[in-house]
Scaffold this motif. Structure first.
Motif, PDB file in Angstrom:
ATOM      1  N   UNK A  22     -13.108  -0.031  -4.561  1.00  0.00           N
ATOM      2  CA  UNK A  22     -12.683  -1.311  -5.491  1.00  0.00           C
ATOM      3  C   UNK A  22     -11.461  -1.259  -6.484  1.00  0.00           C
ATOM      4  N   UNK A  23     -12.543  -0.004  -7.070  1.00  0.00           N
ATOM      5  CA  UNK A  23     -11.564   0.382  -8.521  1.00  0.00           C
ATOM      6  C   UNK A  23     -10.257   0.074  -8.684  1.00  0.00           C
ATOM      7  N   UNK A  24      -9.905  -0.010 -10.149  1.00  0.00           N
ATOM      8  CA  UNK A  24      -8.355  -0.128  -9.291  1.00  0.00           C
ATOM      9  C   UNK A  24      -7.812   0.969 -10.532  1.00  0.00           C
ATOM     10  N   UNK A  25      -5.735   1.201  -9.308  1.00  0.00           N
ATOM     11  CA  UNK A  25      -5.397   2.788  -9.913  1.00  0.00           C
ATOM     12  C   UNK A  25      -4.128   1.894 -10.395  1.00  0.00           C
ATOM     13  N   UNK A  26      -3.449   1.853 -11.222  1.00  0.00           N
ATOM     14  CA  UNK A  26      -1.993   1.779 -11.805  1.00  0.00           C
ATOM     15  C   UNK A  26      -1.434   2.877 -12.498  1.00  0.00           C
ATOM     16  N   UNK A  27      -0.017   2.482 -12.309  1.00  0.00           N
ATOM     17  CA  UNK A  27       0.906   3.013 -12.813  1.00  0.00           C
ATOM     18  C   UNK A  27       1.319   2.385 -14.603  1.00  0.00           C
ATOM     19  N   UNK A  28       0.855   2.900 -15.461  1.00  0.00           N
ATOM     20  CA  UNK A  28       0.959   2.534 -16.653  1.00  0.00           C
ATOM     21  C   UNK A  28       2.706   2.069 -17.323  1.00  0.00           C
ATOM     22  N   UNK A  29       2.680   0.706 -17.256  1.00  0.00           N
ATOM     23  CA  UNK A  29       4.735   0.297 -17.189  1.00  0.00           C
ATOM     24  C   UNK A  29       5.434   0.226 -16.436  1.00  0.00           C
ATOM     25  N   UNK A  30       4.574   0.404 -15.450  1.00  0.00           N
ATOM     26  CA  UNK A  30       4.927  -0.527 -14.118  1.00  0.00           C
ATOM     27  C   UNK A  30       3.757  -1.694 -13.431  1.00  0.00           C
ATOM     28  N   UNK A  31       4.379  -2.093 -11.754  1.00  0.00           N
ATOM     29  CA  UNK A  31       3.607  -3.120 -10.842  1.00  0.00           C
ATOM     30  C   UNK A  31       2.976  -2.487 -10.192  1.00  0.00           C
ATOM     31  N   UNK A  32       2.913  -0.563 -10.205  1.00  0.00           N
ATOM     32  CA  UNK A  32       2.576  -0.061  -9.292  1.00  0.00           C
ATOM     33  C   UNK A  32       0.995   0.441  -8.816  1.00  0.00           C
ATOM     34  N   UNK A  33       0.211  -0.639  -8.369  1.00  0.00           N
ATOM     35  CA  UNK A  33      -1.673  -0.387  -8.926  1.00  0.00           C
ATOM     36  C   UNK A  33      -2.028  -0.352  -7.273  1.00  0.00           C
ATOM     37  N   UNK A  34      -3.383   1.050  -7.208  1.00  0.00           N
ATOM     38  CA  UNK A  34      -3.781   0.743  -5.308  1.00  0.00           C
ATOM     39  C   UNK A  34      -5.234   0.682  -5.706  1.00  0.00           C
ATOM     40  N   UNK A  35      -6.070   0.313  -5.291  1.00  0.00           N
ATOM     41  CA  UNK A  35      -7.626   0.157  -5.234  1.00  0.00           C
ATOM     42  C   UNK A  35      -8.646   1.156  -4.301  1.00  0.00           C
ATOM     43  N   UNK A  36      -9.979   1.863  -4.978  1.00  0.00           N
ATOM     44  CA  UNK A  36     -10.124   2.774  -4.442  1.00  0.00           C
ATOM     45  C   UNK A  36     -11.064   2.500  -2.894  1.00  0.00           C
ATOM     46  N   UNK A  37     -10.508   2.728  -1.642  1.00  0.00           N
ATOM     47  CA  UNK A  37     -11.967   3.343  -0.670  1.00  0.00           C
ATOM     48  C   UNK A  37     -13.417   2.958  -1.192  1.00  0.00           C
ATOM     49  N   UNK A  38     -14.695   2.857   0.295  1.00  0.00           N
ATOM     50  CA  UNK A  38     -15.536   2.911   0.449  1.00  0.00           C
ATOM     51  C   UNK A  38     -15.971   4.657  -0.571  1.00  0.00           C
ATOM     52  N   UNK A  39     -15.393   5.308  -0.456  1.00  0.00           N
ATOM     53  CA  UNK A  39     -15.483   6.598  -0.931  1.00  0.00           C
ATOM     54  C   UNK A  39     -15.082   6.985  -2.584  1.00  0.00           C
ATOM     55  N   UNK A  40     -14.437   6.288  -2.994  1.00  0.00           N
ATOM     56  CA  UNK A  40     -13.770   6.066  -3.925  1.00  0.00           C
ATOM     57  C   UNK A  40     -12.481   6.897  -4.058  1.00  0.00           C
ATOM     58  N   UNK A  41     -12.005   7.171  -3.095  1.00  0.00           N
ATOM     59  CA  UNK A  41     -10.826   7.797  -3.109  1.00  0.00           C
ATOM     60  C   UNK A  41      -9.308   6.950  -3.095  1.00  0.00           C
ATOM     61  N   UNK A  42      -9.030   7.453  -3.662  1.00  0.00           N
ATOM     62  CA  UNK A  42      -7.003   6.947  -3.508  1.00  0.00           C
ATOM     63  C   UNK A  42      -6.360   8.160  -4.002  1.00  0.00           C
ATOM     64  N   UNK A  43      -4.873   7.208  -2.924  1.00  0.00           N
ATOM     65  CA  UNK A  43      -3.360   7.629  -3.290  1.00  0.00           C
ATOM     66  C   UNK A  43      -2.756   6.965  -3.701  1.00  0.00           C
ATOM     67  N   UNK A  44      -1.898   7.646  -5.182  1.00  0.00           N
ATOM     68  CA  UNK A  44      -0.481   6.220  -5.357  1.00  0.00           C
ATOM     69  C   UNK A  44       0.338   7.407  -5.414  1.00  0.00           C
ATOM     70  N   UNK A  45       1.269   6.514  -5.328  1.00  0.00           N
ATOM     71  CA  UNK A  45       2.719   6.942  -5.400  1.00  0.00           C
ATOM     72  C   UNK A  45       3.668   7.293  -6.764  1.00  0.00           C
TER      73      UNK A  45
END
Length: 119
Positions: A22-45
């Motif tokens: 559930x950690x949040x990852x966002x691209x600074x200056x945009x509205x693009x955001x994702x969160x990590x899965x239960x293994x702490x993994x994420x993917x973001x374009x």
């Protein structure tokens, strides 16, 4: 011209190496955001090599990382250290027969920010 591409990674707790769900990852200056899965993994374009990813999680220090063409970005977040000038201590009343053991009293720490019990 730069094409959107996927950046992957893992977000963990620095002290223990535990994956943060559930950690949040966002691209600074945009509205693009994702969160990590239960293994702490994420993917973001990301649309640019100059993009900056901002990693946040409750109780942890936020961290920024430049994409800089990296396909994988792993981050270990540190605990947020707050120096408190005062600590509130409260006590609850409960019938002795409902307690799981011989406790004469149970202290409860109350957060000065949220006014809720702390673990």
């Amino acid at each position: 011209m730069y094409q959107d591409r996927i950046v992957k990674g893992t977000v963990t707790e620095k002290e223990t190496g535990t994956p943060l769900n559930g950690a949040s990852i966002s691209i600074k200056g945009t509205n693009s955001t994702t969160v990590t899965n239960s293994a702490g993994q994420f993917e973001i374009a990301v649309a640019s090599n100059e993009a900056i990813l901002v990693f946040t999680y409750a109780g942890k220090k936020a961290e920024e990382r430049a994409v800089a063409g990296l396909p994988v970005i792993d981050v270990a977040l540190e605990n947020e250290v707050a120096l408190l000038e005062e600590v509130y201590v409260g006590y609850m009343v409960q019938k002795k027969k409902t307690l799981p053991g011989p406790y004469p009293w149970l202290p409860i720490m109350i957060s000065p920010k949220t006014h809720l019990p702390m673990p």
